[in-house]
Design a protein around this motif. Structure first.
Motif, PDB file in Angstrom:
ATOM      1  N   ILE A 172       0.831  -1.127   0.091  1.00 37.13           N
ATOM      2  CA  ILE A 172       0.027   0.150  -0.006  1.00 37.13           C
ATOM      3  C   ILE A 172       1.040   1.163   0.139  1.00 37.13           C
ATOM      4  CG2 ILE A 172      -1.837   1.197   1.381  1.00 37.13           C
ATOM      5  CD1 ILE A 172      -2.594  -1.615   2.562  1.00 37.13           C
ATOM      6  N   HIS A 173       0.527   2.233  -0.902  1.00 44.13           N
ATOM      7  CA  HIS A 173       1.243   3.496  -0.917  1.00 44.13           C
ATOM      8  C   HIS A 173       1.242   4.145   0.306  1.00 44.13           C
ATOM      9  CE1 HIS A 173       1.983   7.073  -3.872  1.00 44.13           C
ATOM     10  NE2 HIS A 173       2.972   6.689  -3.124  1.00 44.13           N
ATOM     11  N   GLY A 174       2.373   4.796   0.678  1.00 43.31           N
ATOM     12  CA  GLY A 174       2.388   5.495   1.981  1.00 43.31           C
ATOM     13  C   GLY A 174       1.300   6.454   2.309  1.00 43.31           C
ATOM     14  N   PRO A 175       1.114   7.331   1.517  1.00 41.85           N
ATOM     15  CA  PRO A 175       0.142   8.388   1.861  1.00 41.85           C
ATOM     16  C   PRO A 175      -1.524   7.973   1.950  1.00 41.85           C
ATOM     17  CG  PRO A 175       1.024   8.926  -0.310  1.00 41.85           C
ATOM     18  CD  PRO A 175       1.703   7.773   0.378  1.00 41.85           C
ATOM     19  N   VAL A 176      -1.628   6.399   1.246  1.00 42.97           N
ATOM     20  CA  VAL A 176      -2.939   6.011   1.136  1.00 42.97           C
ATOM     21  C   VAL A 176      -3.346   5.358   2.453  1.00 42.97           C
ATOM     22  CG1 VAL A 176      -4.481   3.909   0.319  1.00 42.97           C
ATOM     23  CG2 VAL A 176      -2.836   5.615  -1.226  1.00 42.97           C
ATOM     24  N   LEU A 236      -6.937  13.470   0.383  1.00 47.11           N
ATOM     25  CA  LEU A 236      -7.041  14.884  -0.236  1.00 47.11           C
ATOM     26  C   LEU A 236      -5.856  15.548  -0.644  1.00 47.11           C
ATOM     27  CD1 LEU A 236      -9.944  16.339   2.175  1.00 47.11           C
ATOM     28  CD2 LEU A 236     -10.231  15.369  -0.206  1.00 47.11           C
ATOM     29  N   PHE A 237      -4.650  14.835  -0.418  1.00 44.53           N
ATOM     30  CA  PHE A 237      -3.571  15.392  -0.892  1.00 44.53           C
ATOM     31  C   PHE A 237      -3.582  15.180  -2.262  1.00 44.53           C
ATOM     32  CE2 PHE A 237       0.894  15.673  -2.240  1.00 44.53           C
ATOM     33  CZ  PHE A 237       1.397  16.670  -1.208  1.00 44.53           C
ATOM     34  N   CYS A 238      -4.016  14.054  -2.652  1.00 43.75           N
ATOM     35  CA  CYS A 238      -4.088  13.705  -4.027  1.00 43.75           C
ATOM     36  C   CYS A 238      -5.208  13.860  -4.816  1.00 43.75           C
ATOM     37  CB  CYS A 238      -3.445  12.049  -4.175  1.00 43.75           C
ATOM     38  SG  CYS A 238      -1.946  11.894  -3.662  1.00 43.75           S
ATOM     39  N   ALA A 258      -1.609  17.155 -12.000  1.00 51.49           N
ATOM     40  CA  ALA A 258      -1.249  15.941 -13.158  1.00 51.49           C
ATOM     41  C   ALA A 258       0.017  15.238 -12.754  1.00 51.49           C
ATOM     42  CB  ALA A 258      -0.908  16.769 -14.539  1.00 51.49           C
ATOM     43  N   VAL A 259      -0.052  14.083 -13.099  1.00 47.89           N
ATOM     44  CA  VAL A 259       1.007  13.017 -13.020  1.00 47.89           C
ATOM     45  C   VAL A 259       2.184  13.472 -14.270  1.00 47.89           C
ATOM     46  CG1 VAL A 259       1.842  10.782 -13.351  1.00 47.89           C
ATOM     47  CG2 VAL A 259      -0.276  11.139 -12.059  1.00 47.89           C
ATOM     48  N   PRO A 260       3.298  13.743 -13.822  1.00 48.03           N
ATOM     49  CA  PRO A 260       4.173  13.458 -12.671  1.00 48.03           C
ATOM     50  C   PRO A 260       4.424  14.565 -11.643  1.00 48.03           C
ATOM     51  CG  PRO A 260       5.782  13.849 -14.374  1.00 48.03           C
ATOM     52  CD  PRO A 260       4.279  14.125 -15.024  1.00 48.03           C
ATOM     53  N   LEU A 281       2.438  15.623  -9.471  1.00 54.02           N
ATOM     54  CA  LEU A 281       1.792  15.129  -8.313  1.00 54.02           C
ATOM     55  C   LEU A 281       2.616  14.360  -7.662  1.00 54.02           C
ATOM     56  CD1 LEU A 281      -0.632  14.675  -6.517  1.00 54.02           C
ATOM     57  CD2 LEU A 281      -1.197  12.730  -7.749  1.00 54.02           C
ATOM     58  N   CYS A 282       3.482  13.519  -8.185  1.00 56.68           N
ATOM     59  CA  CYS A 282       4.164  12.605  -7.540  1.00 56.68           C
ATOM     60  C   CYS A 282       5.401  13.252  -7.151  1.00 56.68           C
ATOM     61  CB  CYS A 282       4.494  11.283  -8.585  1.00 56.68           C
ATOM     62  SG  CYS A 282       3.247  10.838  -9.344  1.00 56.68           S
ATOM     63  N   HIS A 283       5.908  14.171  -7.813  1.00 53.04           N
ATOM     64  CA  HIS A 283       7.243  14.959  -7.614  1.00 53.04           C
ATOM     65  C   HIS A 283       7.227  15.768  -6.509  1.00 53.04           C
ATOM     66  CE1 HIS A 283       8.574  14.491 -12.043  1.00 53.04           C
ATOM     67  NE2 HIS A 283       8.889  13.347 -11.251  1.00 53.04           N
ATOM     68  N   GLN A 284       5.873  16.088  -6.040  1.00 53.92           N
ATOM     69  CA  GLN A 284       5.735  16.916  -4.614  1.00 53.92           C
ATOM     70  C   GLN A 284       6.353  15.943  -3.628  1.00 53.92           C
ATOM     71  OE1 GLN A 284       1.782  18.350  -4.156  1.00 53.92           O
ATOM     72  NE2 GLN A 284       1.729  18.542  -6.310  1.00 53.92           N
ATOM     73  N   CYS A 285       6.495  14.707  -3.638  1.00 54.60           N
ATOM     74  CA  CYS A 285       6.745  13.983  -2.628  1.00 54.60           C
ATOM     75  C   CYS A 285       8.240  13.205  -3.005  1.00 54.60           C
ATOM     76  CB  CYS A 285       5.720  13.100  -2.088  1.00 54.60           C
ATOM     77  SG  CYS A 285       4.333  13.798  -1.268  1.00 54.60           S
ATOM     78  N   HIS A 286       8.342  12.714  -4.095  1.00 57.84           N
ATOM     79  CA  HIS A 286       9.342  12.126  -4.567  1.00 57.84           C
ATOM     80  C   HIS A 286      10.394  12.802  -5.499  1.00 57.84           C
ATOM     81  CE1 HIS A 286       7.576   8.206  -3.282  1.00 57.84           C
ATOM     82  NE2 HIS A 286       6.565   8.604  -3.874  1.00 57.84           N
ATOM     83  N   ASP A 287      11.529  12.846  -4.857  1.00 63.23           N
ATOM     84  CA  ASP A 287      12.522  13.914  -5.659  1.00 63.23           C
ATOM     85  C   ASP A 287      12.805  13.344  -6.839  1.00 63.23           C
ATOM     86  OD1 ASP A 287      14.616  15.892  -6.063  1.00 63.23           O
ATOM     87  OD2 ASP A 287      16.029  14.443  -5.006  1.00 63.23           O
ATOM     88  N   GLN A 327       5.019   9.044 -17.563  1.00 62.47           N
ATOM     89  CA  GLN A 327       4.031   8.250 -17.581  1.00 62.47           C
ATOM     90  C   GLN A 327       4.140   7.352 -16.283  1.00 62.47           C
ATOM     91  OE1 GLN A 327       1.725   9.382 -19.430  1.00 62.47           O
ATOM     92  NE2 GLN A 327       3.312  10.739 -20.392  1.00 62.47           N
ATOM     93  N   CYS A 328       4.317   7.897 -15.121  1.00 58.43           N
ATOM     94  CA  CYS A 328       4.363   6.969 -13.814  1.00 58.43           C
ATOM     95  C   CYS A 328       3.330   5.873 -13.831  1.00 58.43           C
ATOM     96  CB  CYS A 328       4.330   7.952 -12.607  1.00 58.43           C
ATOM     97  SG  CYS A 328       5.201   9.480 -12.719  1.00 58.43           S
ATOM     98  N   LEU A 329       2.147   6.214 -14.029  1.00 52.85           N
ATOM     99  CA  LEU A 329       0.950   5.417 -14.004  1.00 52.85           C
ATOM    100  C   LEU A 329       0.969   4.125 -14.859  1.00 52.85           C
ATOM    101  CD1 LEU A 329      -2.230   7.670 -12.930  1.00 52.85           C
ATOM    102  CD2 LEU A 329      -0.354   6.363 -11.629  1.00 52.85           C
ATOM    103  N   THR A 355       2.723  -6.183  -6.054  1.00 50.65           N
ATOM    104  CA  THR A 355       4.499  -6.473  -5.625  1.00 50.65           C
ATOM    105  C   THR A 355       4.810  -5.190  -5.066  1.00 50.65           C
ATOM    106  OG1 THR A 355       4.854  -5.290  -7.707  1.00 50.65           O
ATOM    107  CG2 THR A 355       4.567  -7.399  -7.820  1.00 50.65           C
ATOM    108  N   ARG A 356       6.021  -5.091  -4.514  1.00 46.07           N
ATOM    109  CA  ARG A 356       6.633  -4.030  -4.044  1.00 46.07           C
ATOM    110  C   ARG A 356       6.687  -2.944  -5.179  1.00 46.07           C
ATOM    111  NH1 ARG A 356      12.236  -2.874  -0.985  1.00 46.07           N
ATOM    112  NH2 ARG A 356      10.971  -1.150  -0.425  1.00 46.07           N
ATOM    113  N   TYR A 357       6.775  -1.801  -4.670  1.00 49.32           N
ATOM    114  CA  TYR A 357       6.596  -0.650  -5.864  1.00 49.32           C
ATOM    115  C   TYR A 357       5.731  -0.410  -6.426  1.00 49.32           C
ATOM    116  CZ  TYR A 357      11.781  -1.289  -4.726  1.00 49.32           C
ATOM    117  OH  TYR A 357      12.932  -1.344  -4.320  1.00 49.32           O
ATOM    118  N   LEU A 358       4.360  -0.955  -5.976  1.00 48.16           N
ATOM    119  CA  LEU A 358       3.240  -1.063  -6.410  1.00 48.16           C
ATOM    120  C   LEU A 358       3.010  -1.078  -8.048  1.00 48.16           C
ATOM    121  CD1 LEU A 358       2.446   2.378  -4.768  1.00 48.16           C
ATOM    122  CD2 LEU A 358       2.036   0.320  -3.760  1.00 48.16           C
TER     123      LEU A 358
END
Ligand code: HEC
Ligand code: HEC
Ligand code: HEC
Ligand code: HEC
Ligand code: HEC
Length: 363
Positions: A108-112, A118-120, A135-137, A139-145, A162-164, A174-177
């Protein structure tokens, strides 16, 4: 009553923007602020929803927006702390209609996990699919450098943004969702092969450490059975391979264990192993462990009986017991040495008795 709440609401909203939205919530027909598109568009409860799918004018609309009261209440709370009243706070609010992701199996993803829906996600409507706050990416870059992420081999692809395509937003098997579609791709296969090897090598190391730290074979067999039971096939295989190298493993046990290792390896090659396979192998392993424990209980009994016989001076009986023990394959080295010392001691005493008559006490 309603008017009183309204006064509070307006007073409590200091910032112009928020106050406007609050008013828009309670009064129909408040025009948008100059230069700003209204956050809610027409606040008509008949507004066509879209399940988040693209609705009119490039907006994705959250379906329940049709009826504000599904999420908002005008009732005043004991501690008045926000501009709008929600029937429940997120994530509980969301779980009233959506599956509780944090309780699903898998990764499970950390913030979930922490319920940061509401962060996402916006609760009302967005210009981005899935009601995402950006929009992705981005959104993701707000928490992942991005720089740190760029170092990961699979992120070198041009399609990296295209992270998704490769990761799920909430949970994964699996790991890493990782997304099933990615795992099926060529890059996904290469990734899995490498990840499996690493997992296997880590498991080998863990098992070797356990053995070196003096963990008994029985305990390790139980660990391996537990791995099998829970589908951790690589861990099970590594643990069993290390057990088979164990000094006190009998030839019979080694054979049974090797047969199980072969079946585990076959399962690892299978794309989708049958669900019951792990449990069956686990049961077979439990049988090996039970036999071993039973034999060890017998040996332990014989050991104490022999010591008692020795103490009571029944040397022939003690000698027979120790001799049988010394022939056993699965004595731990310190016990084997003790048994040998008893045997030598008894033989010396018996020789003395033969040569010098009555039993002499040790000097
Ligand atoms: C699916 C649940 C849901 C529905 C339906 C909903 N809201 Fe909200 N609303 C929320 C949540 C959650 C917040 C708090 C957002 C936050 O804390 O960031 C919120 C916040 C607000 C705010 C405060 C400003 C803001 O954006 O933070 C206003 C005003 C508002 N809603 C009006 C409405 C109106 C009007 C409707 C009906 C057209 C509506 N809401 C329908 C969940 C909902
Ligand atoms: C890290 C950001 C993130 C967080 C936190 C998050 N989501 Fe999502 N959510 C996404 C993304 C990205 C998608 C679209 C892709 C997907 O389905 O994985 C999505 C899709 C959805 C969907 C539609 C698809 C589906 O799975 O049903 C719902 C509903 C949803 N989220 C609800 C929630 C709720 C409820 C929470 C809080 C428990 C939450 N989300 C927390 C990123 C997030
Ligand atoms: C009153 C019920 C209700 C509540 C409460 C609710 N939702 Fe939904 N939500 C829905 C419905 C209905 C859909 C449309 C489902 C569909 O299209 O299959 C939806 C769809 C979504 C989607 C998917 C949009 C898409 O593009 O497919 C997301 C994301 C989402 N909700 C997030 C949330 C979050 C976050 C919360 C909590 C703040 C929340 N929802 C609370 C009923 C609700
Ligand atoms: C609100 C902050 C936040 C946002 C936004 C966010 N993540 Fe995460 N993400 C985390 C946290 C916290 C972890 C857990 C970190 C850990 O366990 O090392 C995590 C973990 C991950 C992992 C798994 C790492 C692992 O070790 O298994 C992946 C993959 C991931 N995020 C991808 C994404 C993607 C893709 C997005 C955009 C859709 C995204 N994240 C958005 C906070 C966030
Ligand atoms: C081509 C597929 C692919 C794409 C696209 C992709 N990833 Fe990954 N990502 C992976 C794989 C595979 C891993 C596992 C790590 C590895 O390669 O060893 C991973 C690992 C991660 C991790 C965990 C890093 C760690 O060491 O804990 C995070 C976080 C992450 N990705 C976020 C993202 C974000 C954010 C994006 C979009 C900007 C993205 N990924 C795009 C395949 C991808």
């Amino acid at each position: 009553m309603f008017g009183l709440v309204l006064v509070f609401l307006v007073l409590a909203s200091c910032d112009e923007d928020k106050r406007h939205q609050t008013m828009a919530f309670f009064f129909d027909g408040v025009p948008p602020l100059p230069g700003k598109v209204s956050e809610f568009g027409p606040l008509d409860s008949n507004e066509p929803g879209g399940g988040g799918r693209l609705a009119t004018g490039g907006w994705y609309v959250h379906e329940p927006l049709k009826d504000c009261t599904q999420c908002h209440t005008s009732r005043r709370r004991a501690r008045f702390s926000r501009e709008v009243q929600l029937v429940a706070e997120a994530p509980q609010l969301c779980f009233q209609c959506h599956a509780e992701y944090a309780t699903l199996a898998g990764w499970i993803h950390g913030p979930v996990t922490t319920g940061e829906c509401l962060f996402c996600h916006e609760p009302h409507k967005t210009r981005t699919p899935f009601l995402l706050t950006s929009a992705v990416p981005d959104l993701c870059h707000q928490c992942h450098d991005p720089e740190a992420l760029g170092l990961i081999p699979n992120h070198a692809e041009t399609s990296y943004a295209q992270c998704l395509d490769c990761h799920a937003g909430h949970t994964g098997v699996t790991r890493y969702l990782l997304q099933p579609a990615f795992l099926e791709s060529e890059a996904g296969h290469a990734y899995r092969l490498q990840a499996d090897r690493q997992q296997y090598e880590r498991a080998l190391q863990t098992a070797r450490n356990s053995l070196a730290e003096g963990q008994g074979i029985s305990a390790m067999l139980r660990t391996a059975a537990d791995h099998l039971e829970n589908g951790r096939l690589w861990e099970a295989r590594a643990t069993l391979e290390v057990i088979a190298e164990g000094e006190t493993v009998t030839a019979d046990e080694c054979q049974s264990i090797t047969a199980i290792v072969q079946q585990v390896s076959a399962l690892l090659e299978t794309e989708t192993p049958p669900e019951s396979a792990g449990a069956e192998l686990s049961a077979a392993l439990a049988a090996v462990e039970e036999q071993r424990s039973a034999r060890q209980r017998t040996l332990a009994g014989l050991y104490y009986q022999s010591i008692q016989a020795y103490r009571a001076g029944r040397l022939a009986e003690a000698r027979a017991g120790f001799a049988e023990l010394s022939r056993s394959e699965d004595l731990l080295e310190p016990i084997r040495q003790t048994v040998q010392r008893y045997l030598a001691e008894i033989d010396r005493t018996l020789n003395q008795t033969q040569n010098e008559g009555p039993l002499q006490p040790e000097p």
